[in-house]
Design an enzyme around this catalytic site. Structure first.
Site, PDB file in Angstrom:
ATOM      1  N   ARG A   1       0.579  -1.115   0.116  1.00 43.57           N
ATOM      2  CA  ARG A   1       0.034  -0.275   0.342  1.00 43.57           C
ATOM      3  C   ARG A   1       0.910   1.436  -0.105  1.00 43.57           C
ATOM      4  O   ARG A   1       0.754   2.185  -0.966  1.00 43.57           O
ATOM      5  CB  ARG A   1      -0.724   0.052   1.302  1.00 43.57           C
ATOM      6  CG  ARG A   1      -1.814  -0.726   1.594  1.00 43.57           C
ATOM      7  CD  ARG A   1      -2.835  -0.276   2.498  1.00 43.57           C
ATOM      8  NE  ARG A   1      -3.880  -1.515   2.762  1.00 43.57           N
ATOM      9  CZ  ARG A   1      -3.322  -3.478   3.845  1.00 43.57           C
ATOM     10  NH1 ARG A   1      -2.477  -3.298   3.587  1.00 43.57           N
ATOM     11  NH2 ARG A   1      -4.208  -3.889   4.083  1.00 43.57           N
TER      12      ARG A   1
ATOM     13  N   ARG B   1      11.432   0.556   8.095  1.00 38.97           N
ATOM     14  CA  ARG B   1      11.909  -0.020  10.188  1.00 38.97           C
ATOM     15  C   ARG B   1      13.684   0.068   9.639  1.00 38.97           C
ATOM     16  O   ARG B   1      14.785  -0.212   8.854  1.00 38.97           O
ATOM     17  CB  ARG B   1      11.895  -1.344  10.436  1.00 38.97           C
ATOM     18  CG  ARG B   1      10.252  -1.568  10.459  1.00 38.97           C
ATOM     19  CD  ARG B   1       9.971  -0.760  11.949  1.00 38.97           C
ATOM     20  NE  ARG B   1       9.126  -1.264  12.392  1.00 38.97           N
ATOM     21  CZ  ARG B   1       7.383  -0.510  12.267  1.00 38.97           C
ATOM     22  NH1 ARG B   1       7.881   0.616  11.396  1.00 38.97           N
ATOM     23  NH2 ARG B   1       6.263  -0.749  12.636  1.00 38.97           N
TER      24      ARG B   1
ATOM     25  N   GLU C   1      15.830   3.068  18.061  1.00 41.86           N
ATOM     26  CA  GLU C   1      15.931   4.504  17.572  1.00 41.86           C
ATOM     27  C   GLU C   1      15.146   4.872  19.495  1.00 41.86           C
ATOM     28  O   GLU C   1      14.378   4.103  19.978  1.00 41.86           O
ATOM     29  CB  GLU C   1      13.986   4.629  17.160  1.00 41.86           C
ATOM     30  CG  GLU C   1      13.822   4.295  15.628  1.00 41.86           C
ATOM     31  CD  GLU C   1      12.598   4.157  15.226  1.00 41.86           C
ATOM     32  OE1 GLU C   1      11.951   4.701  14.943  1.00 41.86           O
ATOM     33  OE2 GLU C   1      12.662   4.220  14.086  1.00 41.86           O
TER      34      GLU C   1
ATOM     35  N   HIS D   1      11.135   9.289  13.161  1.00 38.77           N
ATOM     36  CA  HIS D   1      10.314   8.269  12.992  1.00 38.77           C
ATOM     37  C   HIS D   1       8.149   8.317  12.741  1.00 38.77           C
ATOM     38  O   HIS D   1       7.591   8.353  13.536  1.00 38.77           O
ATOM     39  CB  HIS D   1       9.838   6.909  13.949  1.00 38.77           C
ATOM     40  CG  HIS D   1       8.883   6.222  13.378  1.00 38.77           C
ATOM     41  ND1 HIS D   1       9.520   4.592  14.061  1.00 38.77           N
ATOM     42  CD2 HIS D   1       8.328   5.708  12.246  1.00 38.77           C
ATOM     43  CE1 HIS D   1       9.338   3.167  13.135  1.00 38.77           C
ATOM     44  NE2 HIS D   1       7.830   4.486  12.454  1.00 38.77           N
TER      45      HIS D   1
HETATM   46  C1  GLV Z   1       4.548   2.643  11.823  1.00 40.48           C
HETATM   47  O1  GLV Z   1       6.326   2.757  12.211  1.00 40.48           O
HETATM   48  C2  GLV Z   1       3.674   1.638  11.662  1.00 40.48           C
HETATM   49  O2  GLV Z   1       4.159   0.529  11.937  1.00 40.48           O
HETATM   50  O3  GLV Z   1       2.630   1.986  12.238  1.00 40.48           O
END
Ligand code: GLV
Length: 323
Positions: free
Chosen positions: A158, A240, A269, A288
């Site tokens: 997506r 990631r 992170e 992030h």
């Molecule tokens: C963010 O990184 C998520 O996986 O929703």
């Protein structure tokens, strides 16, 4: 009948939290930072359900600490590499995630990082703020063109599709992609071409990562991969951090093996403050923030609450990741 006991490991938007509070005997950890491992293990004891974030490692130890009545782990994220899915499945624990609602927001961040890295925006803003701006510079701040280039998407799901659509629609880019699954919609609508990894590395002007993190994608981007990319290439990762070997990326950026990088994820992170990726002029790092919009975070909260409540009631989850 007593309400089910649940632990919510951080405060999430009211759009989901209110539902959880209405239907469950819930403890919500309201600290801004993730709970320590010891706190998580203590607070999960006796819970029927757990609403977790990507910052918590949910493994056999946590499931043991909860006890055999644990029915569902609802992750407030689309990614679920923080959860031992095989272990949960073996125990009959349902695991939910929150896809769909953060697709556009995350693709927007990938797109923003690509423009920022290509046009050296952060470096230029820092320059202005440091009082170095003395005049309009005919030879200064020269970045990369975006029009008619080739974008290489790793993982045409997506979010990969939404990024490719922006690149195709905005800049008429050619779209290459690499991944486990073919995406016929991307091929039909965006002229995307499925290629092997080596071709993607060699032919893409920009590479944007949208794949899951697992054993086969860990450190997929390492020294070897960066060496095979164009020296003008820009590398974007909003998936990631573990998909990239960060010391190899640092070397590639320092040596000029690639032009620039834009990262919304790191490993770990947050990165240590002395991590060079935070300080290199040709690397843009965001903390992030892919899903950080009102509708995405509200949508994630609603789905996470619905997944939790469905799992507690023994019903199918809206989005279940167990095989
Ligand atoms: C963010 O990184 C998520 O996986 O929703």
């Amino acid at each position: 009948m007593p309400k089910p006991r649940v632990l919510v490991t951080r405060e999430i938007p009211a759009a989901g939290l209110d539902k959880v509070l209405a239907h469950c005997d819930a403890e919500v950890i309201r600290d801004p930072l993730p709970p320590s491992r010891a706190t998580l293990l203590e607070k999960v004891r006796g819970c029927d359900g757990l609403l977790s974030l990507l910052t918590e490692r949910i493994d056999a130890e946590v499931m043991d600490a909860a006890g055999p009545q644990l029915k569902v782990v609802s992750n407030f994220a689309v990614g679920f590499n923080n959860i031992d899915i095989a272990e949960a499945t073996r125990r009959g624990i349902k695991v939910g995630n929150t896809p769909g609602v953060l697709t556009d927001a995350t693709a927007d961040i990938a797109f923003a990082l690509l423009i920022a890295a290509a046009r050296r925006i952060v470096e230029s803003v820092d320059y202005a703020r440091a009082k170095k701006w003395k005049t309009w510079e005919p030879l200064g701040h020269i970045g990369a063109d975006l029009q008619n280039k080739t974008i290489g998407i790793v993982g045409m799901g997506r979010i990969g599709y939404a990024m490719a659509k922006r690149c195709r629609g905005g800049w008429d880019m050619n779209v290459l992609y690499y991944g486990r699954s073919r995406n016929e919609e991307a091929e039909r609508n965006l002229g995307a071409r499925l290629v092997d990894f080596e071709t993607l590395l060699a032919e893409s002007d920009f590479i944007s990562v949208h794949t899951v993190m697992n054993d086969s994608t860990k450190h997929l981007f390492n020294a070897d991969a960066f060496r095979k990319m164009k020296r003008s290439a820009i590398f974007i990762n909003t998936a990631r951090g573990g998909i990239v070997d960060e010391s190899d990326l640092t070397a590639a950026l320092r040596n000029g093996d690639i032009f620039a990088a834009g990262l919304d994820v790191t490993d770990p992170e947050p990165p240590a403050f002395d991590n060079p990726l935070l300080h290199l002029p040709n690397c843009v790092v965001a903390p992030h923030i892919g899903s950080a919009t009102v509708s995405s975070r509200n949508g994630m909260a609603e789905i996470a609450a619905d997944n939790l409540l469905a799992g507690l009631a023994g019903q199918p989850l809206r989005h279940c990741v167990n095989p």
